[in-house]
Write a protein that holds these residues in place. Structure first.
Motif, PDB file in Angstrom:
ATOM      1  N   GLU A  10     -28.514   8.485 -11.551  1.00 41.96           N
ATOM      2  CA  GLU A  10     -29.721   7.660 -11.662  1.00 41.96           C
ATOM      3  C   GLU A  10     -30.520   8.175 -12.861  1.00 41.96           C
ATOM      4  OE1 GLU A  10     -30.050   4.978  -9.789  1.00 41.96           O
ATOM      5  OE2 GLU A  10     -28.205   5.578  -8.766  1.00 41.96           O
ATOM      6  N   VAL A  11     -31.057   7.247 -13.630  1.00 45.25           N
ATOM      7  CA  VAL A  11     -31.739   7.599 -14.876  1.00 45.25           C
ATOM      8  C   VAL A  11     -33.244   7.341 -14.747  1.00 45.25           C
ATOM      9  CG1 VAL A  11     -31.868   7.151 -17.352  1.00 45.25           C
ATOM     10  CG2 VAL A  11     -29.666   6.985 -16.162  1.00 45.25           C
ATOM     11  N   PHE A  12     -34.025   8.324 -15.174  1.00 45.71           N
ATOM     12  CA  PHE A  12     -35.491   8.226 -15.155  1.00 45.71           C
ATOM     13  C   PHE A  12     -35.996   8.491 -16.570  1.00 45.71           C
ATOM     14  CE2 PHE A  12     -33.958   9.393 -11.040  1.00 45.71           C
ATOM     15  CZ  PHE A  12     -34.771   8.761 -10.115  1.00 45.71           C
ATOM     16  N   ILE A  13     -36.921   7.662 -17.018  1.00 47.99           N
ATOM     17  CA  ILE A  13     -37.427   7.774 -18.392  1.00 47.99           C
ATOM     18  C   ILE A  13     -38.943   7.918 -18.378  1.00 47.99           C
ATOM     19  CG2 ILE A  13     -37.640   6.573 -20.612  1.00 47.99           C
ATOM     20  CD1 ILE A  13     -34.768   6.828 -20.282  1.00 47.99           C
ATOM     21  N   ARG A  14     -39.431   8.849 -19.206  1.00 46.63           N
ATOM     22  CA  ARG A  14     -40.877   8.913 -19.437  1.00 46.63           C
ATOM     23  C   ARG A  14     -41.181   8.092 -20.680  1.00 46.63           C
ATOM     24  NH1 ARG A  14     -44.605  12.722 -18.156  1.00 46.63           N
ATOM     25  NH2 ARG A  14     -43.278  14.557 -18.105  1.00 46.63           N
ATOM     26  N   SER A  15     -42.055   7.113 -20.542  1.00 46.93           N
ATOM     27  CA  SER A  15     -42.333   6.229 -21.670  1.00 46.93           C
ATOM     28  C   SER A  15     -43.190   6.964 -22.695  1.00 46.93           C
ATOM     29  CB  SER A  15     -43.049   4.968 -21.195  1.00 46.93           C
ATOM     30  OG  SER A  15     -44.386   5.300 -20.872  1.00 46.93           O
ATOM     31  N   ARG A  16     -43.330   6.364 -23.832  1.00 43.19           N
ATOM     32  CA  ARG A  16     -44.112   6.971 -24.910  1.00 43.19           C
ATOM     33  C   ARG A  16     -45.559   7.207 -24.514  1.00 43.19           C
ATOM     34  NH1 ARG A  16     -43.775   3.461 -30.124  1.00 43.19           N
ATOM     35  NH2 ARG A  16     -43.339   1.855 -28.594  1.00 43.19           N
ATOM     36  N   VAL A  19     -39.556   9.065 -24.264  1.00 45.36           N
ATOM     37  CA  VAL A  19     -39.609  10.333 -24.996  1.00 45.36           C
ATOM     38  C   VAL A  19     -38.978  11.454 -24.179  1.00 45.36           C
ATOM     39  CG1 VAL A  19     -41.622   9.735 -26.389  1.00 45.36           C
ATOM     40  CG2 VAL A  19     -41.953  10.753 -24.117  1.00 45.36           C
ATOM     41  N   SER A  20     -38.538  11.148 -22.958  1.00 40.50           N
ATOM     42  CA  SER A  20     -37.930  12.169 -22.116  1.00 40.50           C
ATOM     43  C   SER A  20     -37.048  11.484 -21.065  1.00 40.50           C
ATOM     44  CB  SER A  20     -39.030  12.988 -21.433  1.00 40.50           C
ATOM     45  OG  SER A  20     -38.494  13.732 -20.356  1.00 40.50           O
ATOM     46  N   ILE A  21     -35.913  12.120 -20.762  1.00 39.62           N
ATOM     47  CA  ILE A  21     -34.966  11.530 -19.811  1.00 39.62           C
ATOM     48  C   ILE A  21     -34.657  12.532 -18.705  1.00 39.62           C
ATOM     49  CG2 ILE A  21     -32.617  10.597 -19.502  1.00 39.62           C
ATOM     50  CD1 ILE A  21     -32.616   9.954 -22.526  1.00 39.62           C
ATOM     51  N   TRP A  22     -34.644  12.079 -17.455  1.00 37.97           N
ATOM     52  CA  TRP A  22     -34.092  12.844 -16.341  1.00 37.97           C
ATOM     53  C   TRP A  22     -32.856  12.105 -15.833  1.00 37.97           C
ATOM     54  CZ3 TRP A  22     -38.922  13.451 -12.629  1.00 37.97           C
ATOM     55  CH2 TRP A  22     -39.824  14.377 -13.192  1.00 37.97           C
ATOM     56  N   VAL A  23     -31.821  12.839 -15.486  1.00 41.77           N
ATOM     57  CA  VAL A  23     -30.701  12.231 -14.773  1.00 41.77           C
ATOM     58  C   VAL A  23     -30.473  13.004 -13.480  1.00 41.77           C
ATOM     59  CG1 VAL A  23     -29.534  11.259 -16.792  1.00 41.77           C
ATOM     60  CG2 VAL A  23     -28.993  13.592 -16.050  1.00 41.77           C
ATOM     61  N   VAL A  24     -30.168  12.292 -12.416  1.00 37.55           N
ATOM     62  CA  VAL A  24     -29.967  12.879 -11.094  1.00 37.55           C
ATOM     63  C   VAL A  24     -28.693  12.274 -10.507  1.00 37.55           C
ATOM     64  CG1 VAL A  24     -30.957  13.101  -8.779  1.00 37.55           C
ATOM     65  CG2 VAL A  24     -32.467  12.981 -10.773  1.00 37.55           C
ATOM     66  N   PRO A  25     -27.794  13.115  -9.951  1.00 37.13           N
ATOM     67  CA  PRO A  25     -26.610  12.515  -9.321  1.00 37.13           C
ATOM     68  C   PRO A  25     -27.057  11.569  -8.198  1.00 37.13           C
ATOM     69  CG  PRO A  25     -26.418  14.922  -9.396  1.00 37.13           C
ATOM     70  CD  PRO A  25     -27.823  14.579  -9.806  1.00 37.13           C
ATOM     71  N   SER A  26     -26.545  10.354  -8.200  1.00 37.77           N
ATOM     72  CA  SER A  26     -26.974   9.371  -7.186  1.00 37.77           C
ATOM     73  C   SER A  26     -26.730   9.903  -5.785  1.00 37.77           C
ATOM     74  CB  SER A  26     -26.216   8.056  -7.376  1.00 37.77           C
ATOM     75  OG  SER A  26     -26.359   7.612  -8.698  1.00 37.77           O
ATOM     76  N   ALA A  27     -25.661  10.676  -5.632  1.00 35.23           N
ATOM     77  CA  ALA A  27     -25.307  11.189  -4.310  1.00 35.23           C
ATOM     78  C   ALA A  27     -26.341  12.178  -3.791  1.00 35.23           C
ATOM     79  CB  ALA A  27     -23.931  11.848  -4.372  1.00 35.23           C
TER      80      ALA A  27
END
Ligand code: FE2
Ligand code: FE2
Lengths: 338, 97
Positions: free
Chosen positions: B12-18, B52-60
Motif C-alpha cells: 500500500e502506498v502513502f504520499i505526503r503532498s507538497r 514529497v515523501s512516500i511510505w510503503v507498507v506490505p498490504s498483508a
C-alpha cells in the motif's frame, strides 16, 4: 469504450426479485449512493461483473500503449517525443491503478494477465486498428482519449469505491492526453496541403471505430440494465455516444476537417446531431479477434511479458535472499546477546 | 499459470503532498521488496509532483476494522454533538472564541 459492453454474459442478471436480507441491505446501500468497499458483503454477480469490467478496462489501458508506442521513436520533434512518452507512461499507470482495483475483489494479477494473453479476456476494439501516420497519434489523443473521457467521468461516481477512486485519478490525467492529440491535429491542419490531407485521411479511418468504442446500442446491450441498477454504469452507451458526437462535430469544423458521414447533420428538434448507421459488422469482427491488428497486439503483449519474466524472477529471488540474510543476522545477534 | 505466488507481494502506498499534509493512501502496487516498492511508487504516483515523501507498507501487515461492526463502532458518535464547538452558545459580546 474502454469498458465496452461486448461479452454479453446473461448469467450476471439475477433470475428474480426474491432477495435475501443481505441482498436487500446491499441494494439499499446502492440506493443511498453509498460506496461499496472491498471487505463489504456483495452479491457474487456484482463481484464478477466488476472483475470483468475493471480488468477489461485495465487490459485496454495496457494494450492501448502499443499503437502509440511504435511512434515514440518516430515523433517529428524532441518535444513531441517527450509528450508522447509521458502520455504512454500515463496509460501504463492507468493499467496499474485498474489492475489494483480489480485485485481488491479477490483475483490475482497473474490470473488477469493470463486471461488476456490466452484470449479469454477482451480489451477495447479500438486498439486493434493500425497507426499508419503521425496524424493517427493526434487522432488517438483527440478522438480516442476524448471518447474515453466521456465514458470515464461518470465512472468516477461508480458504486465500487476502489474503481471510483482509480477513475478519479485517471480522469485527472486524461485531459492532457486529449489536448496533446488535438494540438497535433491542429498543427497539421495549419501545415502544408499534404499535412492537411494526412489529418483528413486519418480522421476518415478513426471516426467510425471511435463511435464503436461506446459499445452496442442500448437495445442490444444486455449489461446496461443491471449495471445501471448497481450504480456501475451511470449513462447508457447511446447517450454517451451522442454526447461525444455533439461536442466533437464543432471541433472538427473548427479544424476544417470533414467527418466521413453524409448523414451527419444538426437536428434542431432533438437538439443533437443526427448521424448515420454504425458499421456493426466490422465492430463484431474486431471484437471477435479478426480486426486489422488483433494478432499483432497480442503477440507484442506476450513477447513483452515473456521477455520481462527473468527480471521479475530475479527481483523476487534477490528479495528472498535479502530476507533470509536479514533473518540469519537477527538470529545471530540474539544468540550473541544471550 | 494462475498461482498468486507468481505475483510480487502487494504494497500500500502513502504520499505526503507538497503542502506538507499527512501521508495519504493513494493506491497499491506489486513489488519484490520495499526499496523497489518505493521506486515504483515514485514512477506511478508522483509523475506530476503529487508528493514529497512516500511510505510503503506490505498490504498483508494492515489490520482493518470489521465492516460488519460499522454501526457499533461509529454510530454512537452521532449523538455526542457536545464534542463540537458549535454546540455551545457564546454571547455576542464575548466576540470570537
Ligand atoms: Fe488511459
Ligand atoms: Fe489516455
Amino acid at each position: 469504450m474502454y469498458t465496452q459492453a461486448m461479452d454479453l454474459d446473461r448469467s450476471a442478471t439475477p433470475a428474480d426479485a426474491t432477495f435475501t436480507s443481505e441482498e436487500q441491505a446491499f441494494n439499499a446501500r446502492i440506493a443511498r449512493d453509498e460506496k461499496i468497499e472491498p471487505n463489504d458483503w456483495m452479491p457474487e454477480s456484482y463481484r464478477s461483473t466488476l472483475i470483468r469490467q475493471i480488468s477489461q478496462h485495465a487490459h485496454s489501458e495496457v494494450v492501448g500503449m502499443l499503437p502509440e508506442g511504435g511512434w515514440i521513436t518516430r515523433a517529428p520533434s524532441l518535444k513531441r517525443k517527450e509528450i508522447l512518452l509521458a502520455k504512454v507512461q500515463d496509460e501504463g499507470g492507468h493499467g496499474l491503478y485498474l489492475y489494483a482495483a480489480a485485485e481488491t475483489l479477490g483475483v490475482c494479477r497473474a490470473e488477469l494477465i493470463d486471461a488476456l494473453h490466452s484470449g479469454r479476456a477482451k480489451y477495447s476494439s479500438i486498439f486493434n486498428y493500425p497507426t499508419l501516420t503521425w496524424a493517427d497519434i493526434g487522432m488517438i489523443g483527440w478522438l480516442v482519449d476524448g471518447a474515453a473521457i466521456m465514458n470515464q467521468v461518470p465512472l468516477c461516481r461508480c458504486s465500487y469505491g476502489p474503481y471510483a477512486r482509480a477513475m478519479i485519478r485517471i480522469c485527472k490525467e486524461e485531459s492532457f492526453h486529449q489536448r496533446q492529440g488535438f494540438d497535433i491535429v491542429h498543427t497539421l491542419v495549419r501545415g502544408t496541403p499534404e499535412q492537411r490531407r494526412m489529418a483528413q485521411e486519418s480522421l476518415e479511418r478513426w471516426w467510425w471505430p471511435t463511435l464503436m468504442m461506446f459499445g452496442p446500442h442500448d437495445k442490444d446491450s444486455t449489461h446496461t440494465a443491471q449495471a445501471t441498477a448497481w450504480g456501475i454504469k451511470r449513462i447508457t452507451n447511446d447517450d454517451l455516444r451522442q454526447k461525444f458526437v455533439d461536442v466533437t462535430v464543432p471541433q472538427a469544423e473548427y479544424l476544417g476537417l470533414e467527418i466521413p458521414d453524409p448523414e451527419l447533420r444538426w437536428n434542431p428538434e432533438r437538439g443533437h446531431y443526427d448521424f448515420g448507421p454504425i458499421p456493426w459488422d466490422e465492430f463484431w469482427r474486431v471484437v471477435k479477434g479478426d480486426g486489422p491488428c488483433n494478432k499483432e497486439r497480442m503477440a507484442a503483449r506476450i513477447q513483452a511479458f515473456e521477455e520481462g519474466r527473468w527480471v521479475r524472477e530475479a527481483a523476487a529471488a534477490h528479495a528472498a535472499k535479502a530476507r533470509a540474510r536479514a533473518a540469519a543476522a537477527s538470529v545471530a545477534s540474539e544468540e550473541a546477546a544471550a | 499459470m494462475s498461482a498468486s505466488g507468481q505475483d510480487w507481494p502487494l504494497w500500500e502506498v502513502f504520499i505526503r503532498s507538497r503542502q506538507g499534509l499527512d501521508h495519504k493512501h493513494v493506491g497499491s502496487l506489486h513489488a519484490a521488496d520495499a526499496a523497489q516498492a518505493i521506486a515504483l511508487a515514485r514512477d506511478v504516483y508522483t509523475r506530476r509532483q503529487e508528493g514529497v515523501s512516500i511510505w510503503v507498507v506490505p498490504s498483508a501487515a494492515i489490520t482493518a476494522s470489521d465492516p460488519g461492526q460499522k454501526a457499533e463502532n461509529f454510530d454512537p458518535m452521532a449523538s455526542k454533538i457536545y464534542r463540537h464547538p458549535t454546540f455551545y452558545d457564546i454571547p455576542d459580546e464575548i466576540g470570537h472564541m
